[in-house]
Design an enzyme around this catalytic site. Structure first.
Site, mmCIF file in Angstrom:
data_model
loop_
_atom_site.group_PDB
_atom_site.id
_atom_site.type_symbol
_atom_site.label_atom_id
_atom_site.label_comp_id
_atom_site.label_asym_id
_atom_site.label_seq_id
_atom_site.Cartn_x
_atom_site.Cartn_y
_atom_site.Cartn_z
ATOM 1 N N CYS A 59 1.424 -9.332 -42.813
ATOM 2 C CA CYS A 59 1.935 -9.058 -44.161
ATOM 3 C C CYS A 59 3.187 -9.869 -44.491
ATOM 4 O O CYS A 59 3.649 -9.862 -45.621
ATOM 5 C CB CYS A 59 2.207 -7.565 -44.341
ATOM 6 S SG CYS A 59 3.681 -7.011 -43.460
ATOM 7 N N ARG A 111 17.814 0.859 -3.115
ATOM 8 C CA ARG A 111 18.302 -0.238 -2.274
ATOM 9 C C ARG A 111 19.441 -0.991 -2.949
ATOM 10 O O ARG A 111 20.386 -1.414 -2.292
ATOM 11 C CB ARG A 111 17.146 -1.186 -1.969
ATOM 12 C CG ARG A 111 17.552 -2.377 -1.183
ATOM 13 C CD ARG A 111 16.363 -3.128 -0.627
ATOM 14 N NE ARG A 111 16.836 -4.221 0.178
ATOM 15 C CZ ARG A 111 17.181 -5.407 -0.293
ATOM 16 N NH1 ARG A 111 17.066 -5.642 -1.575
ATOM 17 N NH2 ARG A 111 17.622 -6.352 0.498
ATOM 18 N N LYS A 154 2.226 -10.484 3.808
ATOM 19 C CA LYS A 154 1.821 -10.083 2.454
ATOM 20 C C LYS A 154 0.421 -10.598 2.134
ATOM 21 O O LYS A 154 0.082 -11.738 2.476
ATOM 22 C CB LYS A 154 2.814 -10.647 1.429
ATOM 23 C CG LYS A 154 4.228 -10.136 1.679
ATOM 24 C CD LYS A 154 4.853 -9.401 0.545
ATOM 25 C CE LYS A 154 5.157 -10.164 -0.666
ATOM 26 N NZ LYS A 154 5.990 -9.470 -1.629
ATOM 27 N N ASP A 178 3.746 -0.621 -1.983
ATOM 28 C CA ASP A 178 4.267 -1.442 -3.074
ATOM 29 C C ASP A 178 4.995 -0.565 -4.090
ATOM 30 O O ASP A 178 4.455 -0.182 -5.125
ATOM 31 C CB ASP A 178 3.109 -2.200 -3.736
ATOM 32 C CG ASP A 178 3.617 -3.365 -4.549
ATOM 33 O OD1 ASP A 178 4.825 -3.655 -4.474
ATOM 34 O OD2 ASP A 178 2.810 -3.981 -5.264
ATOM 35 N N CYS A 204 1.182 -2.826 -44.788
ATOM 36 C CA CYS A 204 0.716 -3.821 -43.814
ATOM 37 C C CYS A 204 -0.715 -3.459 -43.391
ATOM 38 O O CYS A 204 -0.948 -2.405 -42.780
ATOM 39 C CB CYS A 204 1.676 -3.829 -42.624
ATOM 40 S SG CYS A 204 1.233 -5.028 -41.374
ATOM 41 N N GLU A 211 1.974 -1.149 10.121
ATOM 42 C CA GLU A 211 2.082 -0.149 9.045
ATOM 43 C C GLU A 211 1.639 -0.742 7.719
ATOM 44 O O GLU A 211 1.642 -1.962 7.547
ATOM 45 C CB GLU A 211 3.548 0.291 8.889
ATOM 46 C CG GLU A 211 4.118 0.893 10.140
ATOM 47 C CD GLU A 211 5.573 1.327 9.966
ATOM 48 O OE1 GLU A 211 6.123 1.196 8.864
ATOM 49 O OE2 GLU A 211 6.135 1.803 10.963
ATOM 50 N N LYS A 244 2.285 -1.774 3.960
ATOM 51 C CA LYS A 244 3.473 -2.149 3.186
ATOM 52 C C LYS A 244 3.302 -1.584 1.773
ATOM 53 O O LYS A 244 2.554 -2.136 0.960
ATOM 54 C CB LYS A 244 3.647 -3.669 3.154
ATOM 55 C CG LYS A 244 4.933 -4.093 2.468
ATOM 56 C CD LYS A 244 5.166 -5.579 2.625
ATOM 57 C CE LYS A 244 6.505 -6.024 2.080
ATOM 58 N NZ LYS A 244 6.802 -5.552 0.735
ATOM 59 N N GLU A 255 -1.317 31.358 -8.479
ATOM 60 C CA GLU A 255 -0.448 32.129 -7.583
ATOM 61 C C GLU A 255 0.881 31.402 -7.380
ATOM 62 O O GLU A 255 1.952 32.006 -7.369
ATOM 63 C CB GLU A 255 -1.148 32.358 -6.239
ATOM 64 C CG GLU A 255 -2.269 33.373 -6.349
ATOM 65 C CD GLU A 255 -3.227 33.321 -5.162
ATOM 66 O OE1 GLU A 255 -3.597 34.398 -4.678
ATOM 67 O OE2 GLU A 255 -3.620 32.225 -4.727
ATOM 68 N N CYS A 258 6.789 -4.143 -37.259
ATOM 69 C CA CYS A 258 6.720 -4.459 -38.673
ATOM 70 C C CYS A 258 6.951 -3.127 -39.386
ATOM 71 O O CYS A 258 6.161 -2.190 -39.231
ATOM 72 C CB CYS A 258 5.348 -5.024 -39.033
ATOM 73 S SG CYS A 258 5.099 -5.045 -40.824
ATOM 74 N N LYS A 266 6.369 -3.852 13.238
ATOM 75 C CA LYS A 266 7.686 -3.498 13.795
ATOM 76 C C LYS A 266 7.569 -3.310 15.306
ATOM 77 O O LYS A 266 6.638 -2.639 15.759
ATOM 78 C CB LYS A 266 8.164 -2.151 13.218
ATOM 79 C CG LYS A 266 8.384 -2.146 11.739
ATOM 80 C CD LYS A 266 8.709 -0.733 11.245
ATOM 81 C CE LYS A 266 8.827 -0.731 9.741
ATOM 82 N NZ LYS A 266 8.818 0.609 9.178
ATOM 83 N N TYR A 268 9.270 5.648 6.288
ATOM 84 C CA TYR A 268 8.841 4.759 7.369
ATOM 85 C C TYR A 268 9.959 4.293 8.298
ATOM 86 O O TYR A 268 9.764 3.389 9.087
ATOM 87 C CB TYR A 268 8.099 3.549 6.805
ATOM 88 C CG TYR A 268 8.784 2.857 5.639
ATOM 89 C CD1 TYR A 268 10.039 2.285 5.773
ATOM 90 C CD2 TYR A 268 8.141 2.781 4.406
ATOM 91 C CE1 TYR A 268 10.647 1.658 4.707
ATOM 92 C CE2 TYR A 268 8.744 2.144 3.332
ATOM 93 C CZ TYR A 268 10.000 1.587 3.489
ATOM 94 O OH TYR A 268 10.614 0.958 2.438
ATOM 95 N N CYS A 323 6.090 -10.573 -39.833
ATOM 96 C CA CYS A 323 4.788 -10.006 -39.455
ATOM 97 C C CYS A 323 3.695 -11.058 -39.698
ATOM 98 O O CYS A 323 3.632 -11.640 -40.786
ATOM 99 C CB CYS A 323 4.521 -8.746 -40.282
ATOM 100 S SG CYS A 323 2.865 -8.079 -39.997
HETATM 101 S S1 IVH Z 1 10.718 -1.274 6.944
HETATM 102 C C1 IVH Z 1 14.651 -2.906 8.387
HETATM 103 N N1 IVH Z 1 8.287 -0.437 6.432
HETATM 104 O O1 IVH Z 1 9.133 -3.726 1.981
HETATM 105 C C2 IVH Z 1 13.330 -2.380 7.985
HETATM 106 N N2 IVH Z 1 9.481 -1.532 4.687
HETATM 107 O O2 IVH Z 1 11.263 -6.414 2.465
HETATM 108 C C3 IVH Z 1 13.254 -2.091 6.559
HETATM 109 N N3 IVH Z 1 8.277 -1.634 2.556
HETATM 110 O O3 IVH Z 1 12.526 -3.342 1.287
HETATM 111 C C4 IVH Z 1 11.979 -1.835 5.930
HETATM 112 N N4 IVH Z 1 6.461 -0.588 3.226
HETATM 113 O O4 IVH Z 1 10.911 -1.604 0.339
HETATM 114 C C5 IVH Z 1 9.379 -1.072 5.949
HETATM 115 N N5 IVH Z 1 6.133 0.390 6.098
HETATM 116 C C6 IVH Z 1 7.219 -0.227 5.628
HETATM 117 C C7 IVH Z 1 7.294 -0.669 4.285
HETATM 118 C C8 IVH Z 1 8.455 -1.335 3.861
HETATM 119 C C9 IVH Z 1 7.061 -1.168 2.201
HETATM 120 C C10 IVH Z 1 9.168 -2.385 1.645
HETATM 121 C C11 IVH Z 1 10.601 -1.966 1.669
HETATM 122 C C12 IVH Z 1 11.375 -3.191 2.048
HETATM 123 C C13 IVH Z 1 10.382 -4.291 1.795
HETATM 124 C C14 IVH Z 1 10.472 -5.387 2.830
#
Ligand code: IVH
Length: 698
Positions: A438, A159, A340, A140, A459, A136, A138, A57, A453, A316, A253, A435
């Site tokens: 060969c 960025r 981290k 990747d 080969c 929160e 983080k 649909e 190669c 935060k 975020y 290579c």
């Molecule tokens: S806040 C001023 N929140 O981690 C606040 N960053 O160095 C800016 N990242 O460059 C970022 N998850 O790419 C924030 N929940 C989250 C995040 C987050 C991943 C990354 C972001 C940032 C780096 C921190």
């Protein structure tokens, strides 16, 4: 959700088309209605995970909109849902754009003590005021800044160096979870500001990452080491149609500006969700260091069952006023910090670097190491990918290296323990220039990281690799032959290419050895049997670069026989939904090579099937069944399973309900889906069970 493009034979007329003519106000109104509906369904599917309509649909609405937009270019809108599929028209050259507010990064720590110190610093900085901390995930991926004007996405910028980044708006528009037009907030809910910026992370979920790497492995292209590199590589791709297929996702975020509605960061993010943004539902507000540690401990474990990679936790201060009070250092905010997770890492001795030659001639350097335990497995080898990676590590003979599991799957060498280098003059390891098998001089094509190669006719690993691919399960499926037998026949000069297989005799294989006669007969019969393989399998078996199983099926259905395919033009091929210019070029170049044409002639003369009928359906084995696909798969990609379900008369649905007939369950099925399936007593079928269910030989 598929969005098949404009094959007019598929276009189903809508009620609207039966109107006498395109009266302009009606056309405009219909276009606007379709756009609004498609945005809503898109959001239901990609952000809220709860579709209201079927893929078919959705496709029908999308086709109708595509047709109308094609007939009425005067109503073009860069934020139309049709723009999400991308286009290969014109290239992106990513102008540099200055950020309205610099994109700072966060202070990082791997250390719980430093998390406690952060908490203390915040308490001191706020002179004892009560405060809470948003915890929160983080994500990747790579950070992105999105600008909205009057509720419409107007710009997306990476960025970059924090001050200025690349304008990747066209690519970001293809990410289905990024709203192009915001929802009107409900009554009593604060509206979005007329102009605002929201920041977040573009990431590639595991599913998409595994699928992408699988197809790159099939084509012997270098693999992405982790989803972050894959997301970043994809977002910088020049062809938006390619980006659209990469399955990127985006979580937001951080809402910026002087006019944002709420005093609390957490509340602002909830609002952003109600406007249409994808905002994580895992954020929690903590009042104490212990609450924070509890969150960290939980996610250090639970992250392994998320559908995407996270590399830590972000903390935060929740109140915007308090954030302002705490302020910034030159590099990062004082009101936030990233904790981290430690990547699992081991140290071991490098024994040697060897080089593999693939069937396309691509050369992959491989590090051989003293065996070492890492995250539950013994690691002995790690891919070094290509010359650039090898040089970047500056490896020397006898070095001790650090190995990590990138994204917890493929071991990677991430660095050298230079303190353990006893011999200052240890010999650097250089990439080879001939290579290893060969001896032919290697080439590196412009814009590619791999060396090749070029001696494909002589080969040995390339010849054997092509034959192994030809006989493999998804190609001609000659299962009584395997890599060892191919190797043996090749060494005995019985086969030099795939067409030679069809001239093998029982005598050739068994000689005078009576013991071997029975298996030789079986092999010769299996090879003869393979002549009847589907045309799509034959195309796939030829090993044309970028032509995987799905593309081979599409090509077979579009051309129906080898003569038509051989004479197809670049333009013809590129027009096909699912093919695109890169694959088209590869097919055209393959058929332009006289040696390949001779191979086709010999295969044809041997009686290999080179044609097919137009198929509408393969069977009705799944007729009336609603099937949910969940988890990751090894034998086919998710897209291929969707196609198989359709081809066998079934319906692929995205969420589990009591109408679901069964779940095609791969590895790592999400815990919430598993719970729901259990509750509703929906059967789970694994890949093998599913494939045998639709196997036509049964
Ligand atoms: S806040 C001023 N929140 O981690 C606040 N960053 O160095 C800016 N990242 O460059 C970022 N998850 O790419 C924030 N929940 C989250 C995040 C987050 C991943 C990354 C972001 C940032 C780096 C921190």
């Amino acid at each position: 959700m598929s969005t098949s493009t404009s094959d007019p034979s598929h276009y189903q007329p809508s009620l609207f088309d039966q109107l006498p003519d395109d009266s302009h106000t009606d056309v405009k109104a219909r276009i606007e209605h379709l756009r609004a509906e498609l945005h809503r369904h898109n959001r239901n599917y990609y952000v809220l995970n709860s579709p209201e309509i079927s893929d078919q649909e959705f496709d029908a609405l999308m086709r109708e909109l595509q047709e109308l937009e094609a007939r009425h270019p005067e109503y073009f809108d860069a934020n139309s849902p049709t723009q999400r599929v991308g286009s290969d028209l014109g290239s992106n050259n990513f102008p540099t754009v200055r950020h309205q507010t610099p994109m700072l990064s966060l202070g990082n720590t791997y250390n719980r003590g430093e998390v406690a110190e952060f908490f203390e610093r915040v308490r001191d900085g706020l002179d004892g005021e009560p405060f809470s901390i948003c915890c929160e995930l983080k994500f990747d991926g790579l950070s992105i800044s999105l600008i909205y004007d009057d509720g419409r996405l107007t710009r997306a910028v990476t960025r970059g160096d924090g001050q200025q980044g690349d304008d990747v708006t066209a690519n970001v528009r293809t990410i289905k979870s990024v709203p192009l037009i915001l929802d009107r907030p409900e009554k009593d809910v604060p509206a979005w500001p007329a102009h605002f910026e929201i920041r977040g992370e573009v990431l590639m979920p595991w599913d998409s990452f595994n699928r992408l790497n699988q197809s790159r492995a099939d084509n012997e292209e270098p693999l992405f080491a982790n989803p972050r590199n894959a997301a970043s590589g994809s977002l910088k791709t020049k062809d938006t149609a390619v980006v659209a297929k990469r399955g990127l996702d985006a979580y937001l975020y951080f809402l910026l500006g002087s006019n944002i509605p709420e005093e609390s960061h957490y509340e602002n993010m909830q609002l952003a969700r109600s406007w249409g943004f994808k905002v994580s539902e895992h954020t929690r507000r903590a009042q104490s260091v212990d609450d924070i540690f509890e969150f960290i401990d939980y996610w250090d474990e639970a992250r392994h069952s998320l559908p995407f990679a996270i590399d830590g936790i972000v903390l935060k201060v929740d109140s915007i006023k308090q954030q302002q009070k705490l302020g910034y250092t030159a590099k990062s905010p004082r009101w936030a910090i990233a904790y981290k997770f430690k990547a699992e890492r081991a140290r071991t001795k490098l024994l040697s670097v060897t080089y593999q030659v693939g069937r396309t001639g691509a050369i992959t350097p491989v590090a051989n190491m003293e065996p070492v335990e890492l995250a539950g497995t013994t690691v002995r080898r790690a891919s070094l990918h290509n010359e650039d990676v090898l040089l970047g590590l500056d490896l020397r003979e006898g070095d001790y290296v650090y190995v990590e599991k990138a994204g917890e799957i493929i071991p990677q060498i991430v660095g050298v323990d230079t303190t353990a280098r006893t011999d200052e003059n240890a010999t650097p390891i250089h990439f080879i220039d001939t290579c290893p098998v060969c001896g032919h001089k290697l080439v590196r094509y412009e814009g590619e990281a791999a060396h090749y190669c070029p001696n494909d006719l002589e080969c040995p690993p390339q010849i054997k690799g092509k034959i192994e691919h030809f006989i493999s399960r998804d190609a001609m499926n000659i299962s009584s032959l395997g890599p060892e037998t191919v190797d043996d026949y090749y060494e005995r000069d019985l086969i030099k290419d795939v067409a030679d297989l069809y001239h093998l005799t029982v005598d050739d294989l068994a000689g005078t050895d009576g013991q071997k006669e029975k298996s030789a007969r079986k092999i010769v019969a299996a090879i003869a049997q393979s002549k009847q393989s589907d045309f799509a399998r034959v195309i796939y078996a030829l090993g044309i670069r970028f032509v995987g199983k799905v593309v081979a099926t599409i090509i077979a259905q579009n051309y129906l026989n080898i003569e038509a395919l051989r004479t197809a033009t670049l333009d013809d091929l590129s027009q096909i939904d699912g093919v695109g210019p890169i694959i088209a070029q590869s097919v055209v170049s393959w058929f332009a090579d006289e040696r390949n044409l001779q191979l086709i002639e010999r295969l044809q003369a041997a009686g290999v099937n080179m044609q097919t009928e137009q198929v509408t359906a393969l069977s009705d084995r799944l007729m009336g069944k609603s099937i949910v696909i969940s988890g990751t798969f090894t034998q086919h990609s998710r897209e291929e399973y969707k196609e198989l379900i359709t081809l066998h008369g079934g319906k692929n649905v995205s969420s589990i309900s009591n109408k679901t007939s069964f779940i095609l369950a791969g590895e790592n099925m999400g815990p919430s889906k598993l719970d729901k399936a259990k509750k509703l007593q929906i059967p789970l079928l694994n890949e093998e069970e599913f494939l045998s269910l639709i196997d036509s030989e049964q």
